[in-house]
Design a protein around this motif. Sequence first.
Motif, PDB file in Angstrom:
ATOM      1  N   PHE A 100       5.731  -3.041  -9.039  1.00  0.00           N
ATOM      2  CA  PHE A 100       5.360  -4.035  -8.021  1.00  0.00           C
ATOM      3  C   PHE A 100       4.321  -5.007  -8.584  1.00  0.00           C
ATOM      4  CE2 PHE A 100       6.821  -1.104  -4.458  1.00  0.00           C
ATOM      5  CZ  PHE A 100       7.777  -1.982  -3.969  1.00  0.00           C
ATOM      6  N   ALA A 101       3.290  -4.474  -9.221  1.00  0.00           N
ATOM      7  CA  ALA A 101       2.228  -5.324  -9.757  1.00  0.00           C
ATOM      8  C   ALA A 101       2.754  -6.205 -10.879  1.00  0.00           C
ATOM      9  CB  ALA A 101       1.069  -4.459 -10.261  1.00  0.00           C
ATOM     10  N   GLU A 102       3.542  -5.615 -11.760  1.00  0.00           N
ATOM     11  CA  GLU A 102       4.097  -6.358 -12.896  1.00  0.00           C
ATOM     12  C   GLU A 102       5.054  -7.453 -12.440  1.00  0.00           C
ATOM     13  OE1 GLU A 102       5.307  -7.642 -16.584  1.00  0.00           O
ATOM     14  OE2 GLU A 102       3.749  -6.146 -16.262  1.00  0.00           O
ATOM     15  N   CYS A 103       6.100  -7.054 -11.746  1.00  0.00           N
ATOM     16  CA  CYS A 103       7.157  -8.007 -11.390  1.00  0.00           C
ATOM     17  C   CYS A 103       6.721  -8.975 -10.293  1.00  0.00           C
ATOM     18  CB  CYS A 103       8.407  -7.252 -10.965  1.00  0.00           C
ATOM     19  SG  CYS A 103       9.077  -6.198 -12.273  1.00  0.00           S
ATOM     20  N   GLY A 104       5.951  -8.476  -9.329  1.00  0.00           N
ATOM     21  CA  GLY A 104       5.506  -9.344  -8.243  1.00  0.00           C
ATOM     22  C   GLY A 104       4.660 -10.494  -8.751  1.00  0.00           C
ATOM     23  N   ASN A 105       3.705 -10.201  -9.624  1.00  0.00           N
ATOM     24  CA  ASN A 105       2.835 -11.253 -10.154  1.00  0.00           C
ATOM     25  C   ASN A 105       3.560 -12.154 -11.142  1.00  0.00           C
ATOM     26  OD1 ASN A 105      -0.045 -11.020  -9.111  1.00  0.00           O
ATOM     27  ND2 ASN A 105       0.396  -8.892  -9.629  1.00  0.00           N
ATOM     28  N   ALA A 106       4.471 -11.587 -11.925  1.00  0.00           N
ATOM     29  CA  ALA A 106       5.236 -12.406 -12.873  1.00  0.00           C
ATOM     30  C   ALA A 106       6.148 -13.383 -12.138  1.00  0.00           C
ATOM     31  CB  ALA A 106       6.048 -11.511 -13.800  1.00  0.00           C
ATOM     32  N   LYS A 120       6.279   7.336  -2.830  1.00  0.00           N
ATOM     33  CA  LYS A 120       5.253   6.372  -2.450  1.00  0.00           C
ATOM     34  C   LYS A 120       4.895   5.500  -3.651  1.00  0.00           C
ATOM     35  CE  LYS A 120       5.372   8.338   1.502  1.00  0.00           C
ATOM     36  NZ  LYS A 120       6.220   7.706   2.548  1.00  0.00           N
ATOM     37  N   ALA A 121       4.066   4.490  -3.393  1.00  0.00           N
ATOM     38  CA  ALA A 121       3.778   3.505  -4.430  1.00  0.00           C
ATOM     39  C   ALA A 121       3.200   4.132  -5.693  1.00  0.00           C
ATOM     40  CB  ALA A 121       2.825   2.446  -3.883  1.00  0.00           C
ATOM     41  N   ASP A 122       2.417   5.177  -5.549  1.00  0.00           N
ATOM     42  CA  ASP A 122       1.764   5.774  -6.712  1.00  0.00           C
ATOM     43  C   ASP A 122       2.550   6.929  -7.313  1.00  0.00           C
ATOM     44  OD1 ASP A 122      -0.587   4.120  -6.919  1.00  0.00           O
ATOM     45  OD2 ASP A 122      -1.258   5.041  -5.045  1.00  0.00           O
ATOM     46  N   ASP A 123       3.757   7.156  -6.827  1.00  0.00           N
ATOM     47  CA  ASP A 123       4.622   8.185  -7.414  1.00  0.00           C
ATOM     48  C   ASP A 123       5.384   7.607  -8.605  1.00  0.00           C
ATOM     49  OD1 ASP A 123       3.943  10.244  -5.668  1.00  0.00           O
ATOM     50  OD2 ASP A 123       5.414   9.611  -4.177  1.00  0.00           O
ATOM     51  N   PRO A 124       5.754   8.460  -9.568  1.00  0.00           N
ATOM     52  CA  PRO A 124       6.501   7.973 -10.732  1.00  0.00           C
ATOM     53  C   PRO A 124       7.840   7.362 -10.335  1.00  0.00           C
ATOM     54  CG  PRO A 124       5.630  10.167 -11.149  1.00  0.00           C
ATOM     55  CD  PRO A 124       5.442   9.904  -9.680  1.00  0.00           C
ATOM     56  N   ALA A 125       8.147   6.212 -10.909  1.00  0.00           N
ATOM     57  CA  ALA A 125       9.468   5.613 -10.750  1.00  0.00           C
ATOM     58  C   ALA A 125      10.332   5.937 -11.955  1.00  0.00           C
ATOM     59  CB  ALA A 125       9.349   4.098 -10.591  1.00  0.00           C
ATOM     60  N   THR A 126       9.700   5.991 -13.117  1.00  0.00           N
ATOM     61  CA  THR A 126      10.446   6.209 -14.348  1.00  0.00           C
ATOM     62  C   THR A 126       9.534   6.774 -15.412  1.00  0.00           C
ATOM     63  OG1 THR A 126      11.945   5.113 -15.926  1.00  0.00           O
ATOM     64  CG2 THR A 126      10.016   3.884 -15.252  1.00  0.00           C
ATOM     65  N   ILE A 127      10.127   7.477 -16.356  1.00  0.00           N
ATOM     66  CA  ILE A 127       9.404   7.929 -17.547  1.00  0.00           C
ATOM     67  C   ILE A 127      10.120   7.290 -18.728  1.00  0.00           C
ATOM     68  CG2 ILE A 127       8.627   9.897 -18.915  1.00  0.00           C
ATOM     69  CD1 ILE A 127       8.925  11.634 -16.395  1.00  0.00           C
ATOM     70  N   VAL A 128       9.481   6.295 -19.332  1.00  0.00           N
ATOM     71  CA  VAL A 128      10.091   5.558 -20.437  1.00  0.00           C
ATOM     72  C   VAL A 128       9.472   6.046 -21.741  1.00  0.00           C
ATOM     73  CG1 VAL A 128      10.559   3.288 -21.418  1.00  0.00           C
ATOM     74  CG2 VAL A 128      10.364   3.552 -18.934  1.00  0.00           C
ATOM     75  N   SER A 180       0.826  -1.209   0.000  1.00  0.00           N
ATOM     76  CA  SER A 180       0.000   0.000   0.000  1.00  0.00           C
ATOM     77  C   SER A 180       0.857   1.254   0.000  1.00  0.00           C
ATOM     78  CB  SER A 180      -0.930   0.009   1.215  1.00  0.00           C
ATOM     79  OG  SER A 180      -0.164  -0.059   2.420  1.00  0.00           O
ATOM     80  N   ASP A 181       2.096   1.104   0.419  1.00  0.00           N
ATOM     81  CA  ASP A 181       3.009   2.241   0.460  1.00  0.00           C
ATOM     82  C   ASP A 181       4.402   1.718   0.116  1.00  0.00           C
ATOM     83  OD1 ASP A 181       3.721   4.851   0.708  1.00  0.00           O
ATOM     84  OD2 ASP A 181       2.889   5.095   2.721  1.00  0.00           O
ATOM     85  N   GLY A 182       5.379   2.572   0.180  1.00  0.00           N
ATOM     86  CA  GLY A 182       6.740   2.150  -0.102  1.00  0.00           C
ATOM     87  C   GLY A 182       7.062   2.231  -1.579  1.00  0.00           C
ATOM     88  N   ASN A 183       8.306   1.874  -1.928  1.00  0.00           N
ATOM     89  CA  ASN A 183       8.743   1.960  -3.311  1.00  0.00           C
ATOM     90  C   ASN A 183       9.799   0.896  -3.590  1.00  0.00           C
ATOM     91  OD1 ASN A 183      11.498   3.113  -2.769  1.00  0.00           O
ATOM     92  ND2 ASN A 183      10.284   4.788  -1.898  1.00  0.00           N
ATOM     93  N   LEU A 184      10.360   0.908  -4.786  1.00  0.00           N
ATOM     94  CA  LEU A 184      11.261  -0.163  -5.226  1.00  0.00           C
ATOM     95  C   LEU A 184      12.575  -0.222  -4.455  1.00  0.00           C
ATOM     96  CD1 LEU A 184      10.672   0.167  -9.081  1.00  0.00           C
ATOM     97  CD2 LEU A 184       9.785  -1.604  -7.553  1.00  0.00           C
ATOM     98  N   THR A 185      12.971   0.845  -3.797  1.00  0.00           N
ATOM     99  CA  THR A 185      14.208   0.796  -3.010  1.00  0.00           C
ATOM    100  C   THR A 185      14.060  -0.110  -1.794  1.00  0.00           C
ATOM    101  OG1 THR A 185      13.668   2.734  -1.649  1.00  0.00           O
ATOM    102  CG2 THR A 185      14.814   3.133  -3.742  1.00  0.00           C
TER     103      THR A 185
END
Length: 598
Positions: free
Chosen positions: A204-210, A176-184, A14-19
């Motif tokens: 998180f959603a992509e890699c966690g479920n994969a 936070k989780a809904d903040d931008p991580a990257t602009i590709v 619900s919170d946190g980020n990739l770091t």
Amino acid sequence: MREFSLPALYEVPSDGNLTDLIRRNAAQHPDVAVLGRKVAGAWTDVTATQFLAEVRAAAKGLIAAGIQPGDRVALMSRTRFEWVQLDFAIWSAGAVTVPVYETSSAEQVQWILGDSGAVAAIVESPEHTARVESVRDGLPGLRDVWQIDDGAVAELTAAGAEVTDATVDERAATAKADDPATIVYTSGTTGRPKGCVLTHRSFFAECGNAVERLKPLFRTGECSVLLFLPAAHVFGRLVEVAAVMAPIKLGCLPDIKNLTDDLATFRPTLILGVPRVFEKVYNSARAKAQADGKGRIFDKAAHTAIAYSRALSTPQGPSLGLRIRHKIFDKLVYGKLRAVLGGRGEYAISGGAPLGERLGHFYRGIGFTVLEGYGLTESCAATAFNPWDRQKIGTVGQPLPGSVIRIADDGEVLLHGEHLFTGYWNNPEATAEALADGWFHTGDIGTLDEDGYLAITGRKKEILVTAGGKNVAPAVIEDRIRAHALIAECMVVGDGRPFVGALITLDEEFLTRWAKDHGKPSDATAATLRLDPELLAEVQRAVDEGNAAVSKAESVRKFRVLTRQFTEEAGHITPSLKLKRNVVSKDFADEIEAIYTT
């Protein structure tokens, strides 16, 4: 309208980020090798504890340089250890990574850095530095440029010597989780690239479920993956984050000049690639067998592998005779092919374009299963993939767990899920068009079977309509023609024309071999052989193979062999090897016209 979904296997924080991942790894797996770094030609392990320390050191330098939370920092480099380190360092400084292909032109660099508002850039080489400097007058917001090959990491480490670990961890927690991580930025097959905003939640959603769905491929302490795709591409980024999330050991290669040697020394259990890589491995092995006088044996082995794989999908399975032949060829041929791929691998994941059923069955038949997937930059890479235990060759698999795939009434593939981008940077009009009614409109045409397996049949905007009113999806036939060893690229044409034609370029490596085998001059080129009857007959065989996949009205009636390649430098293809059809059509307009007038 048809849709299919699978329940989520991973609960997005619900919170946190990739770091959080690298701190968790250091706490839970301190001595596990999470990365492999090549030093003086040899691979050395980097433990979770070491990696966290090196990320923090670089992040301290960024903080000391004045990088603020939410700032955009461009990263322009080939795939290497420093890419992963600096990507996580940028996130640890609270900033947003803006990847830039190392092959990007000065104009593209200016657009991406300017549109994203990047305040700093980390580049790899003197050539990259020169490219940035050549457009710096048009980038008033750009303050700092660091160069990896000129000691960027050491410079940042020294600059941040006074910054504490606690300061870095505090800064890392700002996103936070809904903040931008990257602009590709998209590859830009049409018009200027658009910046896809992918959040920490998206990854998180992509890699966690994969990782959860492909768990046997991501066993900590046992599995490893060698990344040689561009890290600037979203597929490469998926591999990076998924490997850290698992965690499994990740090795990075800046080029594939010595890919066979690197596979032999790194010995990955998992390989990520695009179809052209797997086509090359097959074609090279077949060409070598033919050169050694063992071509017939190889072809029989390949036929057996394909038949064996097809039989695996039947209720009765392979017959006794087929199992015996398969076992014999496993000792004679298949084991050697697996050794070329590193010797430890059992699985690969392929994306970017269709692999084709023939190669899919061939690889599964030799004991090296290639799982096809499908995705876009906007879907944070894979939005569908074949599960390891229920592969259906010829499809790109089932939806990412926790997401939904819908087929609209006109056949367009629509997506919904937490892994999707939140919009295009500075482009609300394009965002509103792509994310209409809460669904992302991919522009791809596809079908869903009764088990929820997706098949992509073409691009909505690339559908050709012949003068006779026949709708033609180019991708199907192009992929089949391109599978021939002699063919480098194929582009189908025929919009508004009386029949379908094709522009074809030749693979220079295999053209040399073909010329030698057929008694042609040693210095023969596509330019000197393009009208050679034997060469045209061989190309026709490739076209006939492609035509077998489509109706007569969709088949290629005439083709032109070109004297030069489609290149990224000329703007014909994107860094992810997608054709820019409008550019090719413009540059080869005379060749297209010749198809219909000669």
